[in-house]
Design an enzyme around this catalytic site. Structure first.
Site, PDB file in Angstrom:
ATOM      1  N   ASN A   9       0.869  -1.185   0.000  1.00 32.77           N
ATOM      2  CA  ASN A   9       0.000   0.000   0.000  1.00 32.77           C
ATOM      3  C   ASN A   9       0.905   1.233   0.000  1.00 32.77           C
ATOM      4  OD1 ASN A   9      -1.852   2.014   0.469  1.00 32.77           O
ATOM      5  ND2 ASN A   9      -2.429   1.326   2.528  1.00 32.77           N
ATOM      6  N   TRP A  10       1.054   1.818  -1.174  1.00 37.77           N
ATOM      7  CA  TRP A  10       1.969   2.967  -1.293  1.00 37.77           C
ATOM      8  C   TRP A  10       1.369   4.248  -0.709  1.00 37.77           C
ATOM      9  CZ3 TRP A  10       4.159   2.399  -7.027  1.00 37.77           C
ATOM     10  CH2 TRP A  10       4.930   1.236  -7.102  1.00 37.77           C
ATOM     11  N   LYS A  11       0.089   4.212  -0.393  1.00 34.91           N
ATOM     12  CA  LYS A  11      -0.613   5.391   0.139  1.00 34.91           C
ATOM     13  C   LYS A  11      -0.394   6.591  -0.786  1.00 34.91           C
ATOM     14  CE  LYS A  11      -0.420   3.350   4.685  1.00 34.91           C
ATOM     15  NZ  LYS A  11      -0.365   3.526   6.132  1.00 34.91           N
ATOM     16  N   HIS A  96      -9.830   1.171   5.085  1.00 32.33           N
ATOM     17  CA  HIS A  96      -8.546   1.407   5.742  1.00 32.33           C
ATOM     18  C   HIS A  96      -8.751   2.390   6.896  1.00 32.33           C
ATOM     19  CE1 HIS A  96      -4.457   2.689   6.486  1.00 32.33           C
ATOM     20  NE2 HIS A  96      -4.072   1.584   5.874  1.00 32.33           N
ATOM     21  N   GLU A  98      -7.082   4.801   7.902  1.00 26.69           N
ATOM     22  CA  GLU A  98      -6.869   6.217   7.573  1.00 26.69           C
ATOM     23  C   GLU A  98      -8.120   6.804   6.933  1.00 26.69           C
ATOM     24  OE1 GLU A  98      -3.208   5.650   5.442  1.00 26.69           O
ATOM     25  OE2 GLU A  98      -2.195   5.216   7.332  1.00 26.69           O
ATOM     26  N   GLU A 168      -5.686  -4.772  10.844  1.00 20.99           N
ATOM     27  CA  GLU A 168      -4.683  -3.727  11.030  1.00 20.99           C
ATOM     28  C   GLU A 168      -5.003  -2.934  12.302  1.00 20.99           C
ATOM     29  OE1 GLU A 168      -2.717  -2.622   7.018  1.00 20.99           O
ATOM     30  OE2 GLU A 168      -4.456  -1.366   7.304  1.00 20.99           O
ATOM     31  N   GLY A 174       1.984   2.644  10.901  1.00 24.06           N
ATOM     32  CA  GLY A 174       2.905   3.764  10.730  1.00 24.06           C
ATOM     33  C   GLY A 174       3.587   4.202  12.014  1.00 24.06           C
ATOM     34  N   SER A 214       2.982  -1.612  10.563  1.00 27.63           N
ATOM     35  CA  SER A 214       4.428  -1.557  10.810  1.00 27.63           C
ATOM     36  C   SER A 214       5.147  -2.870  10.505  1.00 27.63           C
ATOM     37  CB  SER A 214       4.733  -1.095  12.239  1.00 27.63           C
ATOM     38  OG  SER A 214       4.282   0.234  12.424  1.00 27.63           O
ATOM     39  N   GLY A 235       2.622  -0.944   4.445  1.00 28.22           N
ATOM     40  CA  GLY A 235       2.635   0.459   4.074  1.00 28.22           C
ATOM     41  C   GLY A 235       4.052   0.957   3.871  1.00 28.22           C
ATOM     42  N   GLY A 236       4.592   1.621   4.871  1.00 32.28           N
ATOM     43  CA  GLY A 236       5.894   2.286   4.761  1.00 32.28           C
ATOM     44  C   GLY A 236       6.997   1.434   4.153  1.00 32.28           C
TER      45      GLY A 236
HETATM   46  P1  PGA Z   1       2.419   0.648   7.771  1.00 34.43           P
HETATM   47  O1  PGA Z   1       0.982   0.771   7.086  1.00 34.43           O
HETATM   48  O2  PGA Z   1       3.034  -0.648   7.265  1.00 34.43           O
HETATM   49  O3  PGA Z   1       3.181   1.849   7.304  1.00 34.43           O
HETATM   50  O4  PGA Z   1       2.202   0.610   9.230  1.00 34.43           O
HETATM   51  C1  PGA Z   1       0.168  -0.364   6.902  1.00 34.43           C
HETATM   52  C2  PGA Z   1      -1.144   0.070   6.325  1.00 34.43           C
HETATM   53  O5  PGA Z   1      -1.614   1.160   6.659  1.00 34.43           O
HETATM   54  O6  PGA Z   1      -1.755  -0.652   5.512  1.00 34.43           O
END
Ligand code: PGA
Length: 253
Positions: A9-11, A96, A98, A168, A174, A214, A235-236
């Site tokens: 997930n590149w966001k 998600h 977010e 999640e 994050g 994370s 994500g990151g």
């Molecule tokens: P993260 O994000 O790996 O940066 O914690 C995961 C996600 O939000 O899907």
């Protein structure tokens, strides 16, 4: 036997040019054949076509990060399921945290998005997970059960190939704080129980449940090896080619 699944997930990161550069670094590091886990990349909307074209000759799938529940219409700034299918997407992330937290998306909207994804021929990746205060208050099970049953409530027939769930925990996204393997396994059990109640035990056992929050190259082996974990939503660490490739390679065979 479920094939493990790892999703990047590149966001909201990267221009098209940066997406190309990341693919240049990443694609040679990922397994090319039918061995290893299934992989999907979820770039921002503006890079979907570019990334999709590069993925077409590979076995890596294209995913989107969001969609609108309607197929078309006066919804300025939104993108629909059929539009995502037309650029080659196979998966779409819905619910998600977010989107839930920063954009006010509730269970009902998430359910409509999941149903719209399925209607368009996409596989929704339904994200669920508790806030830290909910975990401290002993409400993790209740939150997960509610988000799962609401999220799949409008799907005509959630099945092994037509739905993916990602657990999640919000406090782990994050933040660098990965949930422990025991916490992950327990929560995945709760997700599967909630799926069983809504869709039946046989169907629930076929649905892949990913962990996200994370995940790094370092934490991946223990988290991905935890019982009940069918892959990861990253994500990151998915923005760094070597890290993501190491996460993919640490999925147990
Ligand atoms: P993260 O994000 O790996 O940066 O914690 C995961 C996600 O939000 O899907």
């Amino acid at each position: 036997m479920k094939r493990p699944f790892v999703v990047a997930n590149w966001k909201m990161n990267g221009t098209e040019e940066q997406a190309r550069a990341l693919l240049d670094a990443l694609l040679p590091l990922l397994p090319g054949g039918s061995e290893g886990p299934e992989i999907a990349l979820a770039p921002p909307f503006t890079s979907l076509r570019t990334v999709g074209e590069r993925l077409r000759p590979t076995r890596i799938a294209l995913a989107a990060q969001n969609l609108h529940p309607a197929t078309h219409g006066a919804f300025t700034g939104e993108i629909s399921g059929p539009m995502l299918v037309a650029v080659g997407a196979r998966y779409v992330i819905v619910g998600h945290s977010e989107r839930r937290r920063l954009f006010g998306e509730g269970d009902e909207l998430v359910a409509r998005k999941a149903a719209a994804a399925a209607a368009a021929g996409l596989v929704p990746i339904l994200c669920v997970g508790e806030e830290e205060s909910e975990r401290i208050g002993g409400r993790t099970l209740e939150v997960i059960a509610r988000q799962v049953s609401a999220g799949i409530g409008r799907l005509p027939a959630p099945g092994g190939g037509s739905l993916v769930v990602a657990y999640e925990p919000v406090w782990a996204i994050g933040t660098g704080r990965t949930a422990t393997p025991a916490q992950v396994s327990e929560a995945h059990e709760w997700v599967r129980e909630a799926l069983s109640r809504s869709a039946g035990a046989a169907t629930a056992s076929e649905i892949r449940i990913l962990y996200g929050g994370s995940v790094t190259a370092e934490s991946a082996p223990s988290v991905l090896g935890a019982p009940g974990v069918d892959g990861a939503l990253v994500g990151g660490a998915s923005l760094v080619a070597e890290s993501f490739a190491r996460i993919v390679s640490s999925v147990p065979a």
